[in-house]
Design a protein around this motif. Structure first.
Motif, PDB file in Angstrom:
ATOM      1  N   THR A  26       0.840  -1.188   0.000  1.00 27.09           N
ATOM      2  CA  THR A  26       0.000   0.000   0.000  1.00 27.09           C
ATOM      3  C   THR A  26       0.873   1.234   0.000  1.00 27.09           C
ATOM      4  O   THR A  26       2.022   1.189   0.445  1.00 27.09           O
ATOM      5  N   GLY A  27       0.331   2.299  -0.503  1.00 29.33           N
ATOM      6  CA  GLY A  27       1.006   3.579  -0.419  1.00 29.33           C
ATOM      7  C   GLY A  27       0.560   4.364   0.798  1.00 29.33           C
ATOM      8  O   GLY A  27       1.009   5.484   1.027  1.00 29.33           O
ATOM      9  N   ARG A  33      -1.088   1.817   7.415  1.00 30.50           N
ATOM     10  CA  ARG A  33      -0.643   0.630   6.669  1.00 30.50           C
ATOM     11  C   ARG A  33      -1.059  -0.690   7.305  1.00 30.50           C
ATOM     12  O   ARG A  33      -1.418  -1.627   6.609  1.00 30.50           O
ATOM     13  N   ALA A  34      -1.018  -0.782   8.606  1.00 29.20           N
ATOM     14  CA  ALA A  34      -1.302  -2.044   9.290  1.00 29.20           C
ATOM     15  C   ALA A  34      -2.711  -2.555   9.021  1.00 29.20           C
ATOM     16  O   ALA A  34      -2.963  -3.754   9.072  1.00 29.20           O
ATOM     17  N   ARG A  35      -3.631  -1.651   8.710  1.00 30.96           N
ATOM     18  CA  ARG A  35      -5.023  -2.059   8.521  1.00 30.96           C
ATOM     19  C   ARG A  35      -5.224  -2.906   7.268  1.00 30.96           C
ATOM     20  O   ARG A  35      -6.210  -3.624   7.168  1.00 30.96           O
ATOM     21  N   GLY A  63      -9.868 -10.402   9.882  1.00 28.54           N
ATOM     22  CA  GLY A  63      -9.464  -9.170  10.543  1.00 28.54           C
ATOM     23  C   GLY A  63      -8.938  -8.086   9.618  1.00 28.54           C
ATOM     24  O   GLY A  63      -8.766  -6.950  10.029  1.00 28.54           O
ATOM     25  N   ALA A  64      -8.693  -8.414   8.360  1.00 31.18           N
ATOM     26  CA  ALA A  64      -8.116  -7.444   7.424  1.00 31.18           C
ATOM     27  C   ALA A  64      -9.184  -6.555   6.794  1.00 31.18           C
ATOM     28  O   ALA A  64     -10.356  -6.921   6.720  1.00 31.18           O
ATOM     29  N   GLU A  65      -8.743  -5.397   6.326  1.00 29.95           N
ATOM     30  CA  GLU A  65      -9.596  -4.466   5.602  1.00 29.95           C
ATOM     31  C   GLU A  65      -9.107  -4.365   4.165  1.00 29.95           C
ATOM     32  O   GLU A  65      -7.909  -4.473   3.900  1.00 29.95           O
ATOM     33  N   SER A  66     -10.034  -4.120   3.242  1.00 27.26           N
ATOM     34  CA  SER A  66      -9.671  -3.977   1.834  1.00 27.26           C
ATOM     35  C   SER A  66      -8.910  -2.689   1.590  1.00 27.26           C
ATOM     36  O   SER A  66      -8.028  -2.608   0.733  1.00 27.26           O
ATOM     37  N   ALA A  67      -9.270  -1.654   2.313  1.00 29.53           N
ATOM     38  CA  ALA A  67      -8.721  -0.310   2.175  1.00 29.53           C
ATOM     39  C   ALA A  67      -9.264   0.496   3.345  1.00 29.53           C
ATOM     40  O   ALA A  67     -10.101   0.000   4.101  1.00 29.53           O
TER      41      ALA A  67
END
Length: 159
Positions: A26-27, A33-35, A63-67
């Motif tokens: 990710t930029g 960033r951790a999300r 637990g992850a997010e797309s953005a």
């Protein structure tokens, strides 16, 4: 130029499982960033030289997010869930999306959206977006904007 099995020039077909993904790439500036660390994207359109739109096969671990929740000024977005269950979060609230369901986000609609995997298994979806020049992304929950390939605070100061 390479040819496919039928002798046609160019890679018109390929086995997407052979493509390498980018995990957590990710930029986004810190602390964001951790999300998306549990997100792996495989770019499906780039090997074909597609320039008008992009297609990614994206895997979200539990637990992850797309953005970060966002919306685009000029870019349409579309997602189609292939495996698992995700939660779509928008200004209207939350909605569960299961395999076979899809969602679309028209350009210019100021309704931030993102996907979250709140389950115990990974989920996979296709995401399609156009590559319109001059697009900006706005993040209603964060002090963040994206334009011209860079991130800025809402007051215009660069990150």
């Amino acid at each position: 130029m390479p040819t496919d099995a039928a002798g046609m020039a160019g890679p018109y077909a390929l086995d997407a499982t052979t493509l390498e993904g980018s995990r957590g790439a990710t930029g986004y500036p810190e602390p964001y960033r951790a999300r998306v660390a549990g997100r792996t994207k495989v770019k499906l359109g780039d090997p074909f030289g597609l320039t008008k739109f992009g297609v990614n096969a994206t895997r979200l671990e539990p637990g992850a997010e797309s953005a970060l929740r966002h919306w685009h000024t000029l870019q349409d977005e579309f997602i189609y869930v292939l495996e698992g269950t995700l939660v779509l979060v928008t200004d209207a609230g939350e909605r569960e999306l299961r395999a076979g369901m899809c969602a679309g986000f028209p350009a210019g609609r100021a309704d931030g959206h993102h996907l979250v995997n709140r389950g115990t298994a990974a989920a996979v979806y296709l995401e399609v977006g156009d590559r319109t020049a001059g697009d900006e992304a706005h993040y209603p929950d964060e002090d963040l904007q994206h334009r011209d390939g860079r991130f800025f605070h809402r007051d215009g100061m660069p990150w």
